[in-house]
Design a protein around this motif. Structure first.
Motif, mmCIF file in Angstrom:
data_model
loop_
_atom_site.group_PDB
_atom_site.id
_atom_site.type_symbol
_atom_site.label_atom_id
_atom_site.label_comp_id
_atom_site.label_asym_id
_atom_site.label_seq_id
_atom_site.Cartn_x
_atom_site.Cartn_y
_atom_site.Cartn_z
ATOM 1 N N TRP A 207 0.584 -1.071 0.141
ATOM 2 C CA TRP A 207 -0.194 -0.057 -0.098
ATOM 3 C C TRP A 207 0.831 1.280 0.145
ATOM 4 N N LEU A 208 2.016 1.036 0.697
ATOM 5 C CA LEU A 208 2.893 2.329 0.821
ATOM 6 C C LEU A 208 3.439 2.729 -0.640
ATOM 7 N N TYR A 209 3.880 1.396 -1.225
ATOM 8 C CA TYR A 209 4.398 1.675 -2.654
ATOM 9 C C TYR A 209 3.446 2.217 -3.562
ATOM 10 N N ASN A 210 2.264 1.885 -3.503
ATOM 11 C CA ASN A 210 1.351 2.345 -4.528
ATOM 12 C C ASN A 210 0.637 3.580 -4.048
ATOM 13 N N HIS A 211 1.020 3.968 -2.855
ATOM 14 C CA HIS A 211 0.306 5.407 -2.387
ATOM 15 C C HIS A 211 1.369 6.277 -1.919
ATOM 16 N N MET A 212 2.293 6.674 -2.975
ATOM 17 C CA MET A 212 3.399 7.721 -2.308
ATOM 18 C C MET A 212 2.660 9.011 -1.916
ATOM 19 N N ASP A 213 1.644 9.425 -2.472
ATOM 20 C CA ASP A 213 1.292 10.639 -1.996
ATOM 21 C C ASP A 213 0.202 10.510 -1.008
ATOM 22 N N ALA A 214 0.162 9.453 -0.271
ATOM 23 C CA ALA A 214 -0.902 9.238 0.703
ATOM 24 C C ALA A 214 -0.817 10.497 1.761
ATOM 25 N N THR A 215 -2.207 10.717 2.518
ATOM 26 C CA THR A 215 -1.709 11.893 3.460
ATOM 27 C C THR A 215 -1.194 11.196 4.858
ATOM 28 N N LYS A 216 -0.982 12.112 5.751
ATOM 29 C CA LYS A 216 -0.855 11.684 7.159
ATOM 30 C C LYS A 216 -1.742 10.943 7.447
ATOM 31 N N GLU A 217 -3.000 11.552 7.744
ATOM 32 C CA GLU A 217 -4.077 10.678 7.965
ATOM 33 C C GLU A 217 -4.430 9.413 7.696
ATOM 34 N N GLU A 218 -4.071 8.952 6.464
ATOM 35 C CA GLU A 218 -4.526 7.695 5.769
ATOM 36 C C GLU A 218 -3.286 6.950 6.429
ATOM 37 N N SER A 219 -2.116 7.394 6.374
ATOM 38 C CA SER A 219 -0.812 6.466 6.876
ATOM 39 C C SER A 219 -1.169 6.079 8.362
ATOM 40 N N ASP A 220 -1.796 7.261 9.140
ATOM 41 C CA ASP A 220 -1.772 7.080 10.379
ATOM 42 C C ASP A 220 -2.949 5.944 10.642
ATOM 43 N N GLN A 221 -3.954 5.988 9.913
ATOM 44 C CA GLN A 221 -5.180 5.021 10.018
ATOM 45 C C GLN A 221 -4.686 3.633 9.728
ATOM 46 N N LYS A 222 -3.816 3.373 8.630
ATOM 47 C CA LYS A 222 -3.147 2.072 8.381
ATOM 48 C C LYS A 222 -2.317 1.362 9.423
ATOM 49 N N LEU A 223 -1.578 2.694 10.023
ATOM 50 C CA LEU A 223 -0.862 1.959 11.442
ATOM 51 C C LEU A 223 -1.563 1.749 12.516
ATOM 52 N N LYS A 224 -2.622 2.375 12.764
ATOM 53 C CA LYS A 224 -3.470 2.005 13.693
ATOM 54 C C LYS A 224 -4.305 0.441 13.708
ATOM 55 N N GLU A 225 -4.512 0.260 12.263
ATOM 56 C CA GLU A 225 -5.295 -1.127 12.066
ATOM 57 C C GLU A 225 -4.166 -2.107 12.200
ATOM 58 N N LEU A 226 -3.021 -1.694 11.890
ATOM 59 C CA LEU A 226 -1.830 -2.818 11.801
ATOM 60 C C LEU A 226 -1.366 -3.054 13.454
ATOM 61 N N GLU A 227 -1.630 -1.950 14.086
ATOM 62 C CA GLU A 227 -1.192 -2.024 15.489
ATOM 63 C C GLU A 227 -2.109 -3.137 16.286
ATOM 64 N N ILE A 228 -3.450 -2.878 15.981
ATOM 65 C CA ILE A 228 -4.530 -3.628 16.376
ATOM 66 C C ILE A 228 -4.258 -5.129 16.038
ATOM 67 N N ILE A 229 -3.884 -5.279 14.831
ATOM 68 C CA ILE A 229 -3.917 -6.927 14.271
ATOM 69 C C ILE A 229 -2.522 -7.193 15.195
ATOM 70 N N SER A 230 -1.294 -6.613 15.377
ATOM 71 C CA SER A 230 -0.381 -7.197 15.929
ATOM 72 C C SER A 230 -0.176 -7.108 17.308
ATOM 73 N N SER A 231 -1.283 -6.341 17.843
ATOM 74 C CA SER A 231 -1.101 -6.388 19.469
ATOM 75 C C SER A 231 -0.833 -7.518 20.218
ATOM 76 N N PRO A 232 -1.326 -8.691 19.722
ATOM 77 C CA PRO A 232 -0.985 -10.114 20.394
ATOM 78 C C PRO A 232 0.410 -10.348 20.657
ATOM 79 N N ILE A 233 1.138 -9.688 19.685
ATOM 80 C CA ILE A 233 2.726 -10.143 19.767
ATOM 81 C C ILE A 233 3.473 -8.895 20.016
ATOM 82 N N THR A 234 3.055 -7.736 20.446
ATOM 83 C CA THR A 234 3.467 -6.484 20.764
ATOM 84 C C THR A 234 4.917 -6.890 21.621
ATOM 85 N N TYR A 235 4.775 -7.762 22.342
ATOM 86 C CA TYR A 235 5.832 -8.159 23.573
ATOM 87 C C TYR A 235 7.133 -8.562 22.345
#
Length: 639
Positions: free
Chosen positions: A590-618
């Motif tokens: 997604w990053l590669y295909n959306h070089m002009d993505a806004t800060k808000e769009e990247s922040d949202q993607k990060l938030k979604e990924l953090e939720i998915i990866s929360s069980p392995i945060t440790y």
């Protein structure tokens, strides 16, 4: 931001605004610190680039230069305070890949494409962007906002160029405390680094940079520096040596490829690539006897290669080298000193690394050893920083005190168009001098007073700085009214002229800001607002990039953490591992295909990924699973 030492709100930074490179310093903890930029470099290229998405300054502007030469600006210092019709401007614009256009009468503006739109910038705006970068470098180091600065200019800059440089400082939000001459700043640097050796002596500063040449003779007594004479050429430097190599290569290419049709000089990218190769060769020739210039597919699919010897380069530039020595001889004459009376010859500026220049200078001074103890790239900023500390009033200053001199005479236009000098060149300033004049006609009640700068006998050959129009003069026979004209030259070398009739007390005053090259107050206000918009845009771009980087870092952190787990480890189920890897890969795609993505769009993607990866945060924090809590996670826990 990191605070390196005690910071005081009165700190004044010193900036060397160079033609090719700029440098910034500050006096702290009993010494001058030359500040490195974010790339770790102590000098920053004076380049500004405009792209479809952003504005770049310094190394980043240089890096994209080959692919975007038409919108990458350099050498703005060669335009500042000049007329569009100036013969030097007309000569330079033929060599630059960017467009220089005429605007507001006879002012040169630089035209680029930015975010799909045509934009035009005054040279002061481009210089302000470079100064703003230097301001940012200092702020990152000090950990606070910087408001005040000392800025250096070539000693031979005229009043208009000095005022234009001060305007550039105002545009980027700096309160310019002082404009000082580059050789004087270098002399201060030399003096501070050789305090134990200072006694009564004459020193000559030979300052040859990328675009300007200055030479000054100073007399040192204890810690007082007095400029005895100054001279030079504000259009002579390393860029001119590059031009000679470029001309040689163009002729050589045409000779070797006679079948090639067309004008190479009209191809912007061809000229940029050739110029870059020539500049690299010039630097090589300071350390080697030969340099090879190679440019693949230079023009019309034809490669180009040639070898230039140091001797050939010296022959090409011999006339330019000699011009610098002519200025040295003239300055010695003005200072009423012989070569033998100069105790030290101090080299400043990157172009003084050229061996032939050192050889010629050494010979000129009858074999005298040249002083190379100060860093030629940093000396000017060092001295400006010392001057800033002196002006800051932080504590009693026991360093060096310098006295500047006027590089060109200032005067009035006398009858028949002759120059009537009020302040002669080489006068120490600040200074204030007056001259009494009178009317040319009977019953004359008003008069125009033209103010000029220069050394020629007739004003037509000098530079018109401005005009006063005095009205309400006493009606009387010609020659009877007594009009006193007072010239006041301040610490920055900026001129104010006042005229008043001693009988009627009518008066008029002008601060020479000079319409021929300087900006009006309205233009400055407009440009300041545009500069603020650039700052806001830059902050948005920075935030967008930081957001993208955070997402990318998190993606790779997941992949590394999972890759570091032992295959026999039962903490993470196979399905969960596959899902996490896929999620991180999807985000990277997604990053590669959306070089002009806004800060808000990247922040949202990060938030979604953090939720998915929360069980392995440790695992992201403690990749060594032997220290982790024994627990098995599976894909159901994150559904």
């Amino acid at each position: 931001m990191t605070n390196h030492g005690t910071s005081n709100s009165k700190e004044i930074i010193g900036i060397d605004l160079g033609t090719t490179y700029s440098c910034v310093g500050v006096y702290q903890n009993d010494r001058v610190e030359i500040i490195a930029n974010s790339m770790g470099n102590r000098i920053t290229p004076s380049y500004v680039a405009f792209t479809e998405n952003e504005r770049l300054i310094g190394e980043l502007a240089v890096a994209q230069f080959p692919n975007n030469p038409e919108n990458t600006i350099y050498n703005a210092k060669r335009l500042i305070g000049r007329n569009y019709s100036d013969e030097n401007v007309q000569s330079d614009k033929k060599l630059w890949p960017f467009r220089v256009v005429q605007k507001y009468g006879d002012k040169p503006y630089i035209e680029v494409q930015y975010k799909g739109e045509k934009k035009q910038f005054a040279p002061e705006e481009i210089s302000a962007m470079v100064l703003g970068k230097m301001k940012e470098v200092a702020e990152n180091y000090l950990g606070k906002t910087v408001k005040k600065a000392v800025i250096t200019v070539p000693a031979y800059f005229d009043d208009t160029q000095r005022q234009a440089t001060k305007d550039a400082g105002t545009i980027c939000g700096l309160d310019v405390q002082r404009i000082i001459n580059e050789p004087t700043a270098a002399a201060l640097a030399y003096g501070m680094q050789n305090k134990n050796e200072l006694d009564e002596k004459n020193i000559l500063i030979y300052d040859l940079g990328g675009g300007t040449f200055d030479v000054s003779v100073l007399y040192i007594e204890a810690t007082i520096f007095e400029v005895k004479a100054t001279g030079g050429d504000d259009h002579l430097g390393g860029e001119d040596f590059n031009d000679k190599l470029v001309e040689f290569c163009l002729d050589d290419f045409k000779r070797k490829n006679r079948q090639v049709k067309g004008d190479l000089t009209k191809n912007v990218r061809t000229m940029r690539r050739l110029r870059t190769a020539c500049e690299r060769a010039k630097r090589t020739l300071s350390n080697a006897k030969f340099a090879t210039i190679i440019v693949d597919s230079l023009y019309d699919e034809h490669d180009y290669q040639t070898t230039v010897s140091r001797a050939r380069f010296e022959e090409m530039c011999g006339g330019l080298f000699k011009r610098t020595l002519d200025h040295v001889a003239k300055v010695l004459q003005d200072a009423k000193l012989s070569e033998s009376e100069i105790e030290r010859v101090v080299l400043v500026g990157g172009s003084t690394r050229i061996p032939k220049i050192q050889e010629l200078l050494c010979k000129f001074f009858n074999g005298k050893q040249l002083t190379k103890s100060i860093n030629p790239d940093e000396a000017v900023a060092y001295g400006a920083s010392m001057q800033g500390y002196h002006l800051s009033g932080v504590q009693e200053f026991r360093g060096l005190i310098s006295f500047e001199i006027l590089p060109l005479s200032l005067g009035l236009e006398a009858p028949a168009g002759f120059m009537d000098v009020v302040i002669p060149r080489n006068t120490i300033f600040p200074t204030r001098k007056s001259k009494t004049i009178s009317t040319d006609h009977d019953n004359q009640t008003q008069m125009n007073i033209n103010i000029y700068e220069g050394e020629r006998a007739r004003t037509v050959n000098n530079t018109l700085l401005g005009q006063l129009q005095l009205t309400g003069i006493q009606r009387a026979k010609r020659g009877v009214p007594q009009i006193e004209v007072t010239f006041t030259l301040d610490l920055n070398g900026i001129l104010t002229v006042e005229a008043h009739d001693k009988h009627t007390l009518c008066n008029d005053e002008i601060v020479i800001t000079n319409d021929r090259g300087s900006l009006t107050n309205e233009e400055i206000d407009r440009i300041v607002k545009e500069a603020e918009n650039f700052i806001q845009e830059d902050q948005k771009i920075k935030a967008r990039i930081e957001s993208r980087n955070a997402l990318e870092v998190h993606c790779y952190a997941i992949k590394i953490a999972l890759g570091n787990t032992n295959q026999n480890n039962t903490l993470i189920s196979g399905d969960l591992k596959l899902k996490l890897i896929k999620a991180s890969d999807d985000c990277l795609e997604w990053l590669y295909n959306h070089m002009d993505a806004t800060k808000e769009e990247s922040d949202q993607k990060l938030k979604e990924l953090e939720i998915i990866s929360s069980p392995i945060t440790y695992l992201l924090v403690f990749p060594d699973t032997r220290n982790a809590k024994e627990k098995e996670f599976n894909v159901e826990e994150i559904d």
